[in-house]
Enzyme design. Structure first.
Site, PDB file in Angstrom:
ATOM      1  CG  LEU A  17       5.996  24.578   2.703  1.00 43.77           C
ATOM      2  CD1 LEU A  17       7.207  25.238   3.349  1.00 43.77           C
ATOM      3  CD2 LEU A  17       4.935  24.267   3.759  1.00 43.77           C
ATOM      4  CB  ILE A 434       1.232   0.289  -6.923  1.00 49.53           C
ATOM      5  CG1 ILE A 434       1.797  -0.504  -5.741  1.00 49.53           C
ATOM      6  CG2 ILE A 434      -0.182   0.755  -6.601  1.00 49.53           C
ATOM      7  CD1 ILE A 434       1.124  -1.854  -5.528  1.00 49.53           C
ATOM      8  CB  SER A 436       2.141   6.025 -11.368  1.00 46.79           C
ATOM      9  OG  SER A 436       2.462   5.985  -9.989  1.00 46.79           O
ATOM     10  CD  GLU A 608      -9.319  10.353   2.240  1.00 49.68           C
ATOM     11  OE1 GLU A 608      -9.893  11.301   1.704  1.00 49.68           O
ATOM     12  OE2 GLU A 608      -8.244   9.890   1.838  1.00 49.68           O
ATOM     13  CD  GLU A 669       1.511   1.727   4.566  1.00 46.85           C
ATOM     14  OE1 GLU A 669       2.599   1.677   5.140  1.00 46.85           O
ATOM     15  OE2 GLU A 669       0.437   1.597   5.159  1.00 46.85           O
ATOM     16  CG  HIS A 698       4.735   7.985   0.154  1.00 49.35           C
ATOM     17  ND1 HIS A 698       4.212   6.732  -0.032  1.00 49.35           N
ATOM     18  CD2 HIS A 698       3.827   8.844  -0.380  1.00 49.35           C
ATOM     19  CE1 HIS A 698       3.032   6.826  -0.625  1.00 49.35           C
ATOM     20  NE2 HIS A 698       2.780   8.094  -0.856  1.00 49.35           N
TER      21      HIS A 698
END
Length: 758
Positions: A17, A434, A436, A608, A669, A698
């Site tokens: 997918l 941030i 990377s 989380e 974020e 994103h």
């Protein structure tokens, strides 16, 4: 005994997918190709579950991006800015998920948040005062009929109306209660359509019921389901809950007359007690969530059978997964490198289907004598007698030796802040990223070639150093103030660190969907954890040597490393986090000793695993998670600046706890949530310097200079100029080179514009 699965993974055994979706986004595949791959993935999952004898198989658990987004679109909860683009139905769907920038217009994506206490992300439905809720799609009906044509009778799974309304963002004066009747009416229409096609069961997923509910919430839930249950005709309604217990509404649920109720016995700490204390209706089927849908360890059959045997008051029981299997990998069959000594302790999605089948058979055996003669039961008991290579006395002794003063950094924040400003002499509104930079095809190929032995270690290192040098030059050219090395050596921000820590195991293809096409491969915490060797020091030293500007050392924090791994179940979360914290502290001190004066310790996943009930926040999590972060950096010098980063979670209600982490700079974020965190920072007198993300990484769209400058002006209204940093939402790993450069150029230009306005 019958069995049930709440939902099945959908990305494909080999991430089919992901790859077809990305081809579609690039214009290399059309909607027909995308739909065909989706059909094949649904077919595989349905037939696999049927083959394993699952009694209640779900349809409509598939999604091209997110089930909550599917449900919003199904009921026409589509903001006008997306409709105005004039795209196809699927194009509009993906514009909501990913944003859109092209000849049809320029819009941001919907806000994205974590799905309760998981690393899966959902798209937040957005409802305005003039939103016309109406059934405007037929996906659940189509996928039910598709399954039926394959010879699979399914329960149709829907995100329930209560959870949908509670998770939605309301942009006007109206609230959930104002849309209750309209939404309920459209759900009832859908029930009628499904019933007309022969659907016997419809599953309403209502995970929001495991959170703290007030009287208004309970009234909303009750009114919705009294209407639905009175209009269901011959269709049976299953209320499915997961990620906790439903203590606030248990009595209401059991008196409403559902045909089935799903309860979580894994994370629902009071589930068994509620049934024992308050009973369970004879006419209702209990879908008992006793097979863990979120972790990959084998089910302890003895423990599970004891739970089932304790439910004497329940006449009708179905053995179920505790939540959707979306949160675990597909199958152990893909893992050829792991020794059987390890593999035998794990169960991925397909193996959990076998566990359901075996538990159903074992539940018919009512004595220990009968069970002891059953080969699956005896083999399972043997697994729980212990694991090889899982204990390290030196690690345990080190944790036991931690003292209270080890959690406190001196001097205090304000003294450090003044000292650091004098030393670093950064401009107002310092710019950074941030961590990377894009993991382009050549970066991935270099890592793969090294792993396969096609290139030497020296060639691998030389390539990465060249990429680091290019990345440093690019950042200097763009004009960023604090640089990063780009993280080209890292496949994943957790797996990479795990590879340098003892106590970890790694998989080959154990991919799990995080959001949309983004998949992660969580490593497995097998035993006690310690640092085997320096992890990032040489890369950071090299980057530092390439520039006169400050370069951040980039680390992942202990809470995130734990939360984005599959954790042990034989020791406490607290002990695991402290073991990891000590290992990362070793790395922090090595970085400092090698001249790295700014160190970022990412805690992207801090929120989380926060308990879903506020009353449990401190006693069960924050009381050790926050000190664990302080343990990591408490021994550094005052002039060493500690950064951390958090993304894609709701932080406004734990701002004091975040401030108590005692970092020097925290980046959040913020762009998809429209900078909602700013008010909380101001109200709580947040002392830490802060960088709310100014654009969404994103999404592939490039923000304009004015868009970023406008966000910074809003930030200045709530945050003192001396404390405000300028940065993207998150790392740039998933973005392309061109959009990254353009976005960062605009970010730096916006910061310059704001400095001129100061």
């Amino acid at each position: 005994m019958k069995t049930a699965v709440i939902g099945f993974p959908r990305i494909g055994r080999d991430r089919e997918l992901k790859f077809i979706s990305e081809k579609y986004f690039r214009g290399e595949a059309d909607e027909g190709c995308l739909e065909e791959v989706g059909r094949k993935l649904r077919e595989y999952g349905l037939l696999k579950q049927k083959e394993e004898g699952v009694s209640f198989i779900s349809s409509n658990d598939f999604s091209f991006y997110d089930n909550t987004l599917d449900t919003a679109v199904l009921f026409n909860v589509i903001p006008e800015r997306y409709k105005a683009l004039g795209l196809s139905e699927l194009g509009t769907y993906f514009a909501m998920a990913r944003g859109y920038q092209g000849d049809k217009g320029n819009v941001k994506a919907l806000a994205m948040k974590k799905w309760f206490n998981t690393n899966y992300h959902y798209l937040v439905p957005e409802i305005s005062d003039d939103t016309l809720i109406k059934l405007s799609g037929d996906k659940p009906v189509r996928e039910y009929k598709e399954a039926k044509a394959l010879g699979v009778e399914t329960k149709v799974t829907l995100v329930g109306p209560f959870t949908l309304l509670k998770l939605a963002k309301y942009t006007g004066k109206k609230k959930a209660e104002d849309f209750k009747d309209a939404l309920t009416g459209e759900y009832i229409k859908l029930i009628g359509l499904l019933g007309a096609e022969g659907a016997e069961w419809i599953e309403f997923d209502e995970p929001y019921l495991v959170k703290d509910l007030d009287e208004t919430d309970i009234k909303l839930f009750e009114e919705i389901y009294r209407s639905i249950l009175s209009a269901k005709n011959n269709v049976k309604i299953l209320l499915e809950t997961y990620f906790g217990d439903i203590r606030d509404v248990y009595e209401k649920v059991t008196e409403l007359g559902f045909d089935g109720v799903g309860l979580d016995f894994i994370e629902g700490v009071r589930t068994a007690g509620l049934i024992e204390e308050k009973g369970f209706p004879d006419e209702t089927i209990l879908f008992a969530g006793v097979v863990n849908g979120k972790n990959i360890w084998r089910n302890d059959y003895k423990k599970t059978l004891n739970i089932l045997n304790s439910l004497e008051k329940v006449k009708n029981i179905v053995i179920s997964t505790s939540c959707s299997l979306l949160h675990v990998p597909y199958t152990l069959e893909n893992e050829s490198a792991l020794s059987e000594d390890y593999k035998k302790h794990f169960a991925f999605a397909e193996e959990k289907l076998s566990e359901l089948r075996e538990l159903a058979a074992l539940s018919e055996l009512k004595s220990e004598e009968a069970l002891s003669g059953h080969k699956e039961y005896t083999a399972n008991r043997e697994l729980f007698r212990g694991r090889i290579n899982s204990e390290d006395k030196a690690v345990k002794d080190r944790v036991a030796a931690i003292k209270e003063e080890d959690y406190t950094r001196l001097p205090d924040f304000y003294a450090r802040e003044k000292l650091q400003k004098d030393i670093f002499k950064l401009p107002a509104f310092p710019t950074t990223t941030i961590g990377s930079f894009p993991q382009t095809q050549d970066v991935r190929k270099n890592r793969l070639d090294y792993r396969k032995g096609n290139i030497s270690k020296e060639e691998y290192i030389a390539f990465n150093k060249n990429k680091i040098k290019e990345c440093i030059r690019l950042q200097e050219e763009i004009g960023l103030d604090v640089l990063v090395h780009g993280e080209f050596e890292r496949n994943d921000m957790v797996e990479y660190f795990g590879q340098h820590l003892s106590g970890y195991l790694f998989t080959e293809k154990a991919w799990v969907q995080s959001y949309g096409t983004r998949c992660v491969k969580p490593p497995i915490i097998w035993g006690d954890i310690s640092r085997k060797e320096p992890i990032t020091v040489e890369w950071s030293k090299y980057a530092n040597s390439c520039t006169d500007k400050y370069v951040k050392g980039m680390l992942t924090g202990p809470v995130t490393i734990l939360n984005w791994s599959f954790p042990r179940e034989d020791i406490s979360i607290k002990e695991s986090i402290l073991q990891i914290a000590l290992a990362i502290r070793d790395e922090v001190l090595d970085l400092e000793a090698n001249g790295i004066s700014i160190i970022q310790i990412d805690e992207a996943a801090l929120r989380e695993k926060l308990p879903l009930r506020r009353s449990d926040w401190y006693s069960e999590y924050l009381d050790f998670a926050i000190p664990a972060f302080r343990l990591v950096h408490s021994k550094v010098k005052p002039q060493t600046q500690i950064h951390t980063h958090m993304c894609y979670s709701e932080f406004t209600d734990i701002i004091p706890a975040i401030d108590a982490m005692d970092a020097d700079v925290i980046t959040f974020e913020a762009s998809r949530s429209d900078l909602q965190i700013l008010d909380s920072l101001k109200e709580q007198n947040f002392k830490t310097e802060v960088g709310p993300g100014v654009y969404d990484i994103h999404s592939p769209r490039v923000p304009s200079v004015e868009e970023i400058a406008s966000s910074l002006r809003k930030m200045r209204e709530k945050i003192d100029d001396a404390k405000l940093w300028v940065n993207p939402d998150c790392g740039l790993k998933t973005r392309g080179d061109k959009e990254t450069k353009e976005s960062l150029i605009n970010l730096v230009e916006a910061a310059k514009r704001i400095r001129a306005e100061k």
